[in-house]
Design a protein around this motif. Sequence first.
Motif, PDB file in Angstrom:
ATOM      1  N   GLY A  53       0.386  -1.179  -0.006  1.00  0.00           N
ATOM      2  CA  GLY A  53       0.146  -0.195  -0.050  1.00  0.00           C
ATOM      3  C   GLY A  53       0.741   1.557   0.542  1.00  0.00           C
ATOM      4  O   GLY A  53       0.057   2.075  -0.005  1.00  0.00           O
ATOM      5  N   VAL A  54       1.921   1.340  -0.108  1.00  0.00           N
ATOM      6  CA  VAL A  54       3.212   2.767  -0.553  1.00  0.00           C
ATOM      7  C   VAL A  54       3.820   2.522  -1.529  1.00  0.00           C
ATOM      8  O   VAL A  54       4.354   0.850  -1.823  1.00  0.00           O
ATOM      9  N   PHE A  55       3.742   3.584  -2.219  1.00  0.00           N
ATOM     10  CA  PHE A  55       3.892   3.430  -3.676  1.00  0.00           C
ATOM     11  C   PHE A  55       4.725   4.469  -3.952  1.00  0.00           C
ATOM     12  O   PHE A  55       4.890   5.576  -3.340  1.00  0.00           O
ATOM     13  N   ASP A  56       6.144   4.756  -4.791  1.00  0.00           N
ATOM     14  CA  ASP A  56       6.754   4.792  -5.322  1.00  0.00           C
ATOM     15  C   ASP A  56       6.614   5.901  -6.136  1.00  0.00           C
ATOM     16  O   ASP A  56       6.137   5.545  -7.684  1.00  0.00           O
ATOM     17  N   GLU A  57       6.260   7.130  -6.181  1.00  0.00           N
ATOM     18  CA  GLU A  57       5.050   7.843  -6.986  1.00  0.00           C
ATOM     19  C   GLU A  57       6.064   7.882  -8.914  1.00  0.00           C
ATOM     20  O   GLU A  57       4.946   7.915 -10.018  1.00  0.00           O
ATOM     21  N   ASP A  58       7.416   8.308  -8.624  1.00  0.00           N
ATOM     22  CA  ASP A  58       7.629   8.865  -9.360  1.00  0.00           C
ATOM     23  C   ASP A  58       7.838   7.209 -10.278  1.00  0.00           C
ATOM     24  O   ASP A  58       7.845   7.871 -11.530  1.00  0.00           O
ATOM     25  N   ALA A  59       8.765   5.933  -9.436  1.00  0.00           N
ATOM     26  CA  ALA A  59       8.297   5.193 -10.469  1.00  0.00           C
ATOM     27  C   ALA A  59       7.225   4.569 -11.135  1.00  0.00           C
ATOM     28  O   ALA A  59       6.835   4.249 -11.875  1.00  0.00           O
ATOM     29  N   VAL A  60       5.808   5.121  -9.843  1.00  0.00           N
ATOM     30  CA  VAL A  60       4.805   4.792 -10.854  1.00  0.00           C
ATOM     31  C   VAL A  60       4.286   5.572 -12.101  1.00  0.00           C
ATOM     32  O   VAL A  60       3.651   4.150 -12.826  1.00  0.00           O
ATOM     33  N   LEU A  61       4.368   6.877 -11.868  1.00  0.00           N
ATOM     34  CA  LEU A  61       4.850   8.119 -13.271  1.00  0.00           C
ATOM     35  C   LEU A  61       5.455   7.159 -14.893  1.00  0.00           C
ATOM     36  O   LEU A  61       5.085   6.916 -16.120  1.00  0.00           O
ATOM     37  N   ARG A  62       6.953   6.065 -13.878  1.00  0.00           N
ATOM     38  CA  ARG A  62       7.442   6.124 -15.369  1.00  0.00           C
ATOM     39  C   ARG A  62       7.285   4.974 -15.772  1.00  0.00           C
ATOM     40  O   ARG A  62       7.091   4.402 -17.229  1.00  0.00           O
ATOM     41  N   HIS A  63       6.367   3.627 -14.762  1.00  0.00           N
ATOM     42  CA  HIS A  63       6.300   2.451 -14.894  1.00  0.00           C
ATOM     43  C   HIS A  63       5.031   2.774 -16.237  1.00  0.00           C
ATOM     44  O   HIS A  63       4.338   2.192 -17.373  1.00  0.00           O
ATOM     45  N   ALA A  64       4.054   3.647 -15.693  1.00  0.00           N
ATOM     46  CA  ALA A  64       2.674   4.024 -16.517  1.00  0.00           C
ATOM     47  C   ALA A  64       2.539   4.850 -17.864  1.00  0.00           C
ATOM     48  O   ALA A  64       2.048   4.025 -18.582  1.00  0.00           O
ATOM     49  N   ALA A  65       4.210   5.368 -17.778  1.00  0.00           N
ATOM     50  CA  ALA A  65       4.457   5.958 -19.057  1.00  0.00           C
ATOM     51  C   ALA A  65       4.575   4.955 -19.993  1.00  0.00           C
ATOM     52  O   ALA A  65       4.516   5.139 -20.931  1.00  0.00           O
ATOM     53  N   GLN A  66       5.573   4.148 -19.406  1.00  0.00           N
ATOM     54  CA  GLN A  66       6.108   2.646 -20.392  1.00  0.00           C
ATOM     55  C   GLN A  66       5.234   1.965 -21.007  1.00  0.00           C
ATOM     56  O   GLN A  66       4.768   1.931 -21.861  1.00  0.00           O
ATOM     57  N   LEU A  67       4.091   1.457 -19.920  1.00  0.00           N
ATOM     58  CA  LEU A  67       2.838   0.751 -20.900  1.00  0.00           C
ATOM     59  C   LEU A  67       2.225   1.324 -21.340  1.00  0.00           C
ATOM     60  O   LEU A  67       1.764   1.269 -22.218  1.00  0.00           O
ATOM     61  N   ALA A  68       1.222   3.147 -20.885  1.00  0.00           N
ATOM     62  CA  ALA A  68       0.916   3.594 -22.340  1.00  0.00           C
ATOM     63  C   ALA A  68       1.503   4.067 -23.733  1.00  0.00           C
ATOM     64  O   ALA A  68       0.479   3.656 -24.643  1.00  0.00           O
ATOM     65  N   ARG A  69       2.903   3.641 -23.496  1.00  0.00           N
ATOM     66  CA  ARG A  69       3.630   4.140 -24.997  1.00  0.00           C
ATOM     67  C   ARG A  69       3.502   2.421 -25.263  1.00  0.00           C
ATOM     68  O   ARG A  69       3.262   2.222 -26.930  1.00  0.00           O
ATOM     69  N   PHE A  70       3.919   1.483 -24.872  1.00  0.00           N
ATOM     70  CA  PHE A  70       3.713   0.528 -25.055  1.00  0.00           C
ATOM     71  C   PHE A  70       1.943  -0.028 -25.966  1.00  0.00           C
ATOM     72  O   PHE A  70       2.073  -0.359 -27.430  1.00  0.00           O
ATOM     73  N   ILE A  71       1.376   0.421 -25.591  1.00  0.00           N
ATOM     74  CA  ILE A  71       0.014  -0.111 -25.642  1.00  0.00           C
ATOM     75  C   ILE A  71      -0.272   0.453 -27.059  1.00  0.00           C
ATOM     76  O   ILE A  71      -1.584  -0.209 -27.958  1.00  0.00           O
TER      77      ILE A  71
END
Length: 206
Positions: A73-91
């Motif tokens: 339940g504790v998130f590294d938000e910079d990492a969340v944003l980075r990985h979400a952006a990579q996944l968005a580009r892939f999709i």
Amino acid sequence: MSASEVPDAFHHVVRPAAMPGSPPLVLLHGTGGDETELLPFALTLSPGSAVLAIRGRVSEQGKLRFFPRLADGVFDEDAVLRHAAQLARFITAARELYGLAPPIAVGYSNGANVAAAILQQHEAVFAGAVLLRAVNPLRAEPRASLRGTPILLIAGASDPIAPPGLSEDLAATLRNQGAETSFRTLTCGHALTDEDAESGREWLRA
């Protein structure tokens, strides 16, 4: 463009549509799952849909995820944003490669959370979403407009990992972005049930 040339490529499987007009589904598994985890769920949810099922590439003690966390339940938000952006580009690139219409995200647990991050920060990646046992992994201000985007969130009443209150908070955030959110609480815990698939199927039909 070949699959190997897709930017930020993720391991994935593609199932072609069995029924024209059915919305494509992007499947995003939970912690410890892989690209096959939600395939049976998708068959119940929308059997005629094309499917793009993606494997997370972050390992947490050998369990696959879409982004790392500091603790439960504790998130590294910079990492969340980075990985979400990579996944968005892939999709986005995979849609072009496979000729997919705007897809519905179907995410479970960690997969639902990364889908929520994409919905908040990246426009036009998803045409809608089914978020199963989701919480909001971000405190960052949402940047994307979700005007008219249909989103279903399903919580488990006794879920200790993604309690209904946190899922409702995420629903409110997405609603404030303009999404048409539906929220349901089932009599279950964190694990998926047949009722999840039936609820999702009824929502898609509507």
